[in-house]
Design a protein around this motif. Sequence first.
Motif, PDB file in Angstrom:
ATOM      1  N   THR A  26       3.627 -21.506  -0.053  1.00 13.80           N
ATOM      2  CA  THR A  26       2.990 -20.195   0.043  1.00 13.80           C
ATOM      3  C   THR A  26       1.581 -20.219  -0.536  1.00 13.80           C
ATOM      4  OG1 THR A  26       3.172 -17.850  -0.557  1.00 13.80           O
ATOM      5  CG2 THR A  26       4.008 -19.445  -2.150  1.00 13.80           C
ATOM      6  N   GLN A  49       3.282  -6.508  -8.191  1.00 17.21           N
ATOM      7  CA  GLN A  49       2.810  -7.296  -7.050  1.00 17.21           C
ATOM      8  C   GLN A  49       2.894  -6.420  -5.815  1.00 17.21           C
ATOM      9  OE1 GLN A  49       5.931 -10.485  -7.830  1.00 17.21           O
ATOM     10  NE2 GLN A  49       6.095 -10.376  -5.604  1.00 17.21           N
ATOM     11  N   GLY A  50       2.707  -6.995  -4.647  1.00 14.63           N
ATOM     12  CA  GLY A  50       2.626  -6.181  -3.436  1.00 14.63           C
ATOM     13  C   GLY A  50       3.861  -5.339  -3.183  1.00 14.63           C
ATOM     14  N   ARG A  51       5.030  -5.947  -3.347  1.00 12.27           N
ATOM     15  CA  ARG A  51       6.256  -5.227  -2.998  1.00 12.27           C
ATOM     16  C   ARG A  51       6.518  -4.044  -3.921  1.00 12.27           C
ATOM     17  NH1 ARG A  51       9.623 -10.636  -3.301  1.00 12.27           N
ATOM     18  NH2 ARG A  51       7.565 -11.345  -2.682  1.00 12.27           N
ATOM     19  N   LYS A  89      -2.784 -12.847  -3.272  1.00  7.69           N
ATOM     20  CA  LYS A  89      -3.489 -13.537  -2.184  1.00  7.69           C
ATOM     21  C   LYS A  89      -4.993 -13.277  -2.328  1.00  7.69           C
ATOM     22  CE  LYS A  89       0.879 -13.038  -0.434  1.00  7.69           C
ATOM     23  NZ  LYS A  89       1.931 -12.281  -1.141  1.00  7.69           N
ATOM     24  N   SER A  92      -1.014  -7.052  -2.231  1.00  6.79           N
ATOM     25  CA  SER A  92      -0.507  -8.134  -3.055  1.00  6.79           C
ATOM     26  C   SER A  92      -1.709  -8.878  -3.610  1.00  6.79           C
ATOM     27  CB  SER A  92       0.360  -9.082  -2.217  1.00  6.79           C
ATOM     28  OG  SER A  92       0.651 -10.234  -2.986  1.00  6.79           O
ATOM     29  N   ARG A 141       5.589 -22.887   8.368  1.00  9.28           N
ATOM     30  CA  ARG A 141       4.296 -22.477   7.836  1.00  9.28           C
ATOM     31  C   ARG A 141       3.785 -23.471   6.801  1.00  9.28           C
ATOM     32  NH1 ARG A 141       3.492 -16.923   4.486  1.00  9.28           N
ATOM     33  NH2 ARG A 141       4.335 -18.253   2.849  1.00  9.28           N
ATOM     34  N   ASP A 201      -1.479  -2.980   5.105  1.00  6.90           N
ATOM     35  CA  ASP A 201      -1.040  -4.044   4.215  1.00  6.90           C
ATOM     36  C   ASP A 201      -2.270  -4.929   4.078  1.00  6.90           C
ATOM     37  OD1 ASP A 201      -0.187  -6.337   3.040  1.00  6.90           O
ATOM     38  OD2 ASP A 201       1.735  -6.411   4.091  1.00  6.90           O
TER      39      ASP A 201
HETATM   40  N1  F0G Z   1       2.640  -8.284   2.734  1.00  6.28           N
HETATM   41  C1  F0G Z   1       2.360  -9.507   3.218  1.00  6.28           C
HETATM   42  C2  F0G Z   1       1.654  -9.631   4.530  1.00  6.28           C
HETATM   43  C3  F0G Z   1       2.740 -10.642   2.503  1.00  6.28           C
HETATM   44  O1  F0G Z   1       2.452 -11.842   2.986  1.00  6.28           O
HETATM   45  C4  F0G Z   1       3.411 -10.478   1.253  1.00  6.28           C
HETATM   46  C5  F0G Z   1       3.856 -11.636   0.492  1.00  6.28           C
HETATM   47  C6  F0G Z   1       3.671  -9.188   0.800  1.00  6.28           C
HETATM   48  C7  F0G Z   1       3.260  -8.121   1.565  1.00  6.28           C
HETATM   49  C8  F0G Z   1       4.409  -8.920  -0.485  1.00  6.28           C
HETATM   50  O2  F0G Z   1       3.594  -9.171  -1.573  1.00  6.28           O
HETATM   51  O3  F0G Z   1       4.740 -11.077  -2.726  1.00  6.28           O
HETATM   52  O4  F0G Z   1       3.038  -9.683  -3.895  1.00  6.28           O
HETATM   53  O5  F0G Z   1       5.253  -8.744  -3.388  1.00  6.28           O
HETATM   54  N2  F0G Z   1       3.883 -12.780   1.000  1.00  6.28           N
HETATM   55  C9  F0G Z   1       4.256 -14.021   0.345  1.00  6.28           C
HETATM   56  C10 F0G Z   1       4.234 -15.131   1.356  1.00  6.28           C
HETATM   57  C11 F0G Z   1       5.525 -13.946  -0.411  1.00  6.28           C
HETATM   58  O6  F0G Z   1       4.603 -16.247   0.976  1.00  6.28           O
HETATM   59  O7  F0G Z   1       3.847 -14.926   2.493  1.00  6.28           O
HETATM   60  P1  F0G Z   1       4.196  -9.697  -2.976  1.00  6.28           P
END
Ligand code: F0G
Length: 456
Positions: free
Chosen positions: A49, A98-100, A257, A254, A404, A214
């Motif tokens: 990731t 974090q994002g979620r 990234k 999030s 990926r 997002d």
């Molecule tokens: N939205 C997208 C497009 C993401 O790719 C991710 C996380 C999240 C939301 C959630 O964010 O992890 O900070 O809670 N993507 C990681 C990945 C886990 O490996 O693609 P998060």
Amino acid sequence: VRRTAEPYKIKSVETLAMLSYDERKEALIKAGYNTFLIDSADVYIDLLTDSGTTAMSDAQWGALMTGDEAYAGSKSWKKLEETVREVYGYRYVLPTHQGRGAENILSQLKIKDGDFIPGNMYFTTTRAHQEMNGAKFVDVIIDEAHDPNVNHPFKGNIDLTKLQKVIDDVGAENIPYVCLAVTVNLAGGQPVSMENMKDVYSLCKSNGIDVFLDATRCVENAYFIKEREDGFADKKIAAILKEMLSYSDGCTMSGKKDCLVNIGGFLAMNDEELYIRSRELVVVYEGMPSYGGMAGRDMEAMAIGIREAVDDHYIEHRIQQVRHLGDQLIDAGIPIVLPIGGHAVFLDARKFLPHLKQEDFPAQALAAALYLDSGVRSMERGIISAGRNIETGENNTPKLELVRLTIPRRVYTNNHMNVVVDSIIDLFNKRDEICGLQMDYEPPTLRFFNARFSPL
Ligand code: F0G
């Protein structure tokens, strides 16, 4: 062509694990052929990731010491809040772990049972939060996004006809918001054009529907607009980003990234009432609205990372490094998702392993084979990640069955990318020897994290 190089130099290094074939085999069996379950101590090049795996800058590391760890009214929070307002342009900001965390709060407040959330393909946690709050996710991305072979400059775009049809079918009053991801992770890191963002926003506004982005990889999206869309070539990334976000009512982010940090996130919006209600929930789930699950030092680092990410040299190199990997694979005839996206190169496992059926989990099998060959860790993004239909319980069968190869930001050099290329070419030459997998253990939700497999 004159070659270019990283717009940074290396100040601190981390030694990598280099296991033998037999040691890797043992690690893979212990992990049930699931790359999520491999210990990082057993991984050579970790492309699982790009999330939270960023190398921070010396400025960020230095700022950790100045973090204000006060429970309330932290200076570091003020700095982060101001930075988000300035760089992203939203009126109100709330910190989340974090994002979620942000997805949870937005979904709880906006969604009522039986609602519909149209979006440009799904992301696992985002959709899980929408569904847990009673909504049905409807994919309205353009058809091209589901075909790994179609080369379209903005494969993340929403199909306005599909969106209009959802509105006509279910009624605008049952669509609390459109969830627009920039870029689209599971489509291959594919961007959305400025024109599409503008059109989606105006269609939504004329129907009284909000648009929430997002924004996880929004800076990468801005780079593609600069490169591919008329009228943006001479604009600064920061200006393009701000214009993009102006066609929305808010975003979930999030920070792991495009804010160039290892942990953190935020929820931002322009509506004051939603902000006040969100603030209540931040206290319940994340922490005080002046830290939301982050330490003061994390907020300092994120405020700096947000500005570093919109540096034009940084983002150009970022995208070019992903292409350094992908272009070599294309030249070698390896099937990958086209065009190459912003954060990752995606191997097309259906084409790589044409002798396997989707029920034999070709992407999972290919990810396992890559680890065994070279210690490179990748991630399945196919039938396992797609989970089961919430109504029928059947496996979702996504058209895209991908592996990926996700590039952490500022972490690896192009030499590491070359090692990955060589390993994949070797595997491709002996692809007939790669067999499918069976799932021995299936967790009920987000099964890809903990599922276990064995070779068929
Ligand atoms: N939205 C997208 C497009 C993401 O790719 C991710 C996380 C999240 C939301 C959630 O964010 O992890 O900070 O809670 N993507 C990681 C990945 C886990 O490996 O693609 P998060």
